[in-house]
Design a protein around this motif. Structure first.
Motif, PDB file in Angstrom:
ATOM      1  N   ASP A 130       0.933  -1.368   0.128  1.00 14.07           N
ATOM      2  CA  ASP A 130       0.009   0.186  -0.032  1.00 14.07           C
ATOM      3  C   ASP A 130       0.829   1.252   0.015  1.00 14.07           C
ATOM      4  O   ASP A 130       0.414   2.189   0.174  1.00 14.07           O
ATOM      5  N   ARG A 131       2.164   1.316  -0.335  1.00 14.91           N
ATOM      6  CA  ARG A 131       2.960   2.451  -0.336  1.00 14.91           C
ATOM      7  C   ARG A 131       3.414   2.601  -1.804  1.00 14.91           C
ATOM      8  O   ARG A 131       4.389   3.315  -1.852  1.00 14.91           O
ATOM      9  N   SER A 132       2.870   2.217  -2.935  1.00  6.79           N
ATOM     10  CA  SER A 132       3.001   2.598  -4.155  1.00  6.79           C
ATOM     11  C   SER A 132       3.105   4.022  -4.462  1.00  6.79           C
ATOM     12  O   SER A 132       3.983   4.506  -5.223  1.00  6.79           O
ATOM     13  N   ALA A 133       2.233   4.947  -3.834  1.00  6.36           N
ATOM     14  CA  ALA A 133       2.011   6.417  -4.053  1.00  6.36           C
ATOM     15  C   ALA A 133       3.375   7.115  -3.506  1.00  6.36           C
ATOM     16  O   ALA A 133       4.071   8.025  -4.117  1.00  6.36           O
ATOM     17  N   GLU A 134       3.780   6.504  -2.370  1.00  4.67           N
ATOM     18  CA  GLU A 134       4.783   6.919  -1.487  1.00  4.67           C
ATOM     19  C   GLU A 134       6.203   6.873  -2.372  1.00  4.67           C
ATOM     20  O   GLU A 134       6.969   7.668  -2.612  1.00  4.67           O
TER      21      GLU A 134
END
Length: 370
Positions: free
Chosen positions: A161-165
Motif C-alpha cells: 500500500d506504499r506505491s504512491a509514496e
C-alpha cells in the motif's frame, strides 16, 4: 553450464567484450555470495550456508526448484543483509563493478526501497545509499578502463500500500540518479489499476514507467500494464506470445496470426524485457516447453518485436548478460548482427533523453564494428 564469467564466443568474438545494455536487473538479486556471507556475519543474520560456494549453489537450487515459495525465500536472505547504509552502498557498488566486468556500458537497476528500511533507514536515506554505491562503482569501473553508467528504477510492490509514496520518491530523486518507476510483485489479483494514484504521480511528472507483466500472468496483465499502468516497457512480457497463433509452418517459414494486443506491442515497438533463464525458472514459458530452445524469444524476434536480453536476478539464476547471450546463440544460432540488434533495442528503450540514447547507440555500433 556456460560459465557466467567465461569467454563464450560468437563468430570468433568474445561476447563478454561486446558493449551491452541491461534494462531488467534486480539489486537484491545481484549480490556476490561472499558479500552475503560477510554482511550476514556482521548483522547476525542466519544463513542456510556460510561457505560462499555452497551458498551460491543453494540460491541456484532454490530458484530452479519449481517452487515459487522456495524461490522467494532467496530474497528474504539477500534483503536481510541490505538494511544498513553501508550494506546498501557496498551491494550497489559491487553490482555496478560486476556489470562493467561483464561488458555492460549502460544499466538500469531496479529495487524496492520499502524492503530496506527495517533497521531504521528512511526511504530517502536508502535511495541515497544506493546512489552512493552506484557512483563508487562507476568510478571504480572507469579507473579500470571500463566506462559504465547505471541508473535507478524505483520499484513499488503491487501487493503493498506504499506505491504512491514510492512514486513520489522516484519523482523527488529524478535529478539524483532515478530515471523511472516500476511495479513488481504478484501479477494475479494485483493489477496496476489498483495503483492509480502512483501511476498518476509519475505520469504527471513525465517519469517513465516499466511494469512487470506477462510473466506470472497472461495477456490481461500486459493489457493492464499498458492501459492502466501507462507502461513504456514490459517487465518480461514473454507471454505476449499467447496472443500469436501459428497458422502454418513450412520449413523455417512460419505464418502467424496476430491478436490485437500483440500487434499493438509489436507495432508500437514496446520493449520486452526478456530474461531467458529466469523465464525458465519461473515457469513463465511453461506453455511452450521446459528448455531454452522452447522459449518464444526467437519467434518474437523474427516477428519484429523489440526484444531485449536481461538477467533479472544474476545470483538466483547464476547468470550474467554474457551467459544469457551465449545461451541464445547456442539455442538459435544467432550471430553478431543479432546480438547487436538486441543491444540496440535496449538502448532505444532506455529511460534516457534521446540525445543520450543516440550516444549509447553510437557506442554499441562502434563496439560491434571493432
Amino acid at each position: 553450464m556456460i560459465d557466467p564469467f567465461g569467454d563464450a564466443r560468437v563468430q570468433g568474438v568474445s561476447i563478454r567484450s561486446l558493449p551491452k545494455v541491461s534494462l531488467h536487473d534486480h539489486l537484491d538479486g545481484g549480490l556476490r555470495p561472499d558479500t552475503v556471507v560477510e554482511l550476514a556475519d556482521a548483522a547476525g543474520v542466519e544463513l542456510p550456508e556460510t561457505d560462499p560456494a555452497r551458498l551460491a549453489s543453494w540460491f541456484a537450487r532454490q530458484s530452479d526448484s519449481g517452487s515459487l515459495v522456495k524461490y522467494l525465500e532467496t530474497f528474504s536472505v539477500t534483503n536481510a543483509v541490505m538494511q544498513t547504509r553501508e550494506g546498501l552502498t557496498r551491494v550497489a557498488r559491487e553490482f555496478v563493478e560486476d556489470l562493467a566486468e561483464d561488458g555492460v556500458i549502460y544499466g538500469e537497476v531496479r529495487w524496492a526501497p520499502e524492503l530496506h528500511v527495517t533497521a531504521g533507514l528512511s526511504l530517502e536515506e536508502a535511495v541515497e545509499a544506493v546512489q552512493e554505491g552506484i557512483e563508487q562503482g562507476e568510478d571504480a569501473a572507469d579507473d579500470a578502463g571500463r566506462g559504465i553508467r547505471v541508473s535507478q528504477l524505483l520499484t513499488a510492490l503491487r501487493q503493498g500500500d506504499r506505491s504512491a509514496e514510492i512514486a513520489r520518491l522516484a519523482v523527488d530523486f529524478r535529478e539524483d540518479g532515478v530515471v523511472g518507476f516500476d511495479l513488481a510483485g504478484p501479477e494475479d489479483g494485483f493489477p496496476p489499476s489498483g495503483h492509480r494514484e502512483a501511476i498518476d504521480i509519475v505520469g504527471r511528472a513525465f517519469l517513465p514507467t516499466t511494469i512487470h507483466a506477462g510473466e506470472a500472468a497472461g495477456l490481461d496483465s500486459i493489457r493492464s500494464a499498458l492501459l492502466d499502468g501507462r507502461a513504456l516497457r514490459l517487465g518480461h512480457g514473454v507471454r505476449i506470445a499467447e496472443d500469436l497463433e501459428v497458422v502454418t509452418r513450412k520449413g523455417e517459414e512460419v505464418r502467424v496470426r496476430f491478436g490485437d494486443l500483440a500487434r499493438w506491442v509489436r507495432d508500437r515497438e514496446i520493449p520486452l524485457e526478456l530474461a531467458p533463464t529466469s523465464n525458465l525458472h519461473s515457469g513463465a514459458i511453461a506453455a511452450w516447453g521446459t528448455q531454452l530452445e522452447d522459449h518464444p524469444f526467437d519467434l518474437l524476434y523474427q516477428l519484429g518485436f523489440a526484444v531485449t536480453v536481461n538477467t533479472d536476478n544474476r545470483l538466483m539464476s547464476r547468470t550474467s548478460l554474457t551467459r544469457e547471450l551465449a545461451q541464445l546463440v547456442a539455442a538459435f544460432d544467432y550471430g553478431l548482427d543479432d546480438l547487436e540488434a538486441f543491444q540496440l533495442n535496449a538502448a532505444a528503450g532506455a529511460f534516457l533523453p534521446v540525445e543520450e540514447r543516440e550516444e549509447l547507440i553510437e557506442l554499441i555500433g562502434e563496439g560491434f564494428d571493432a
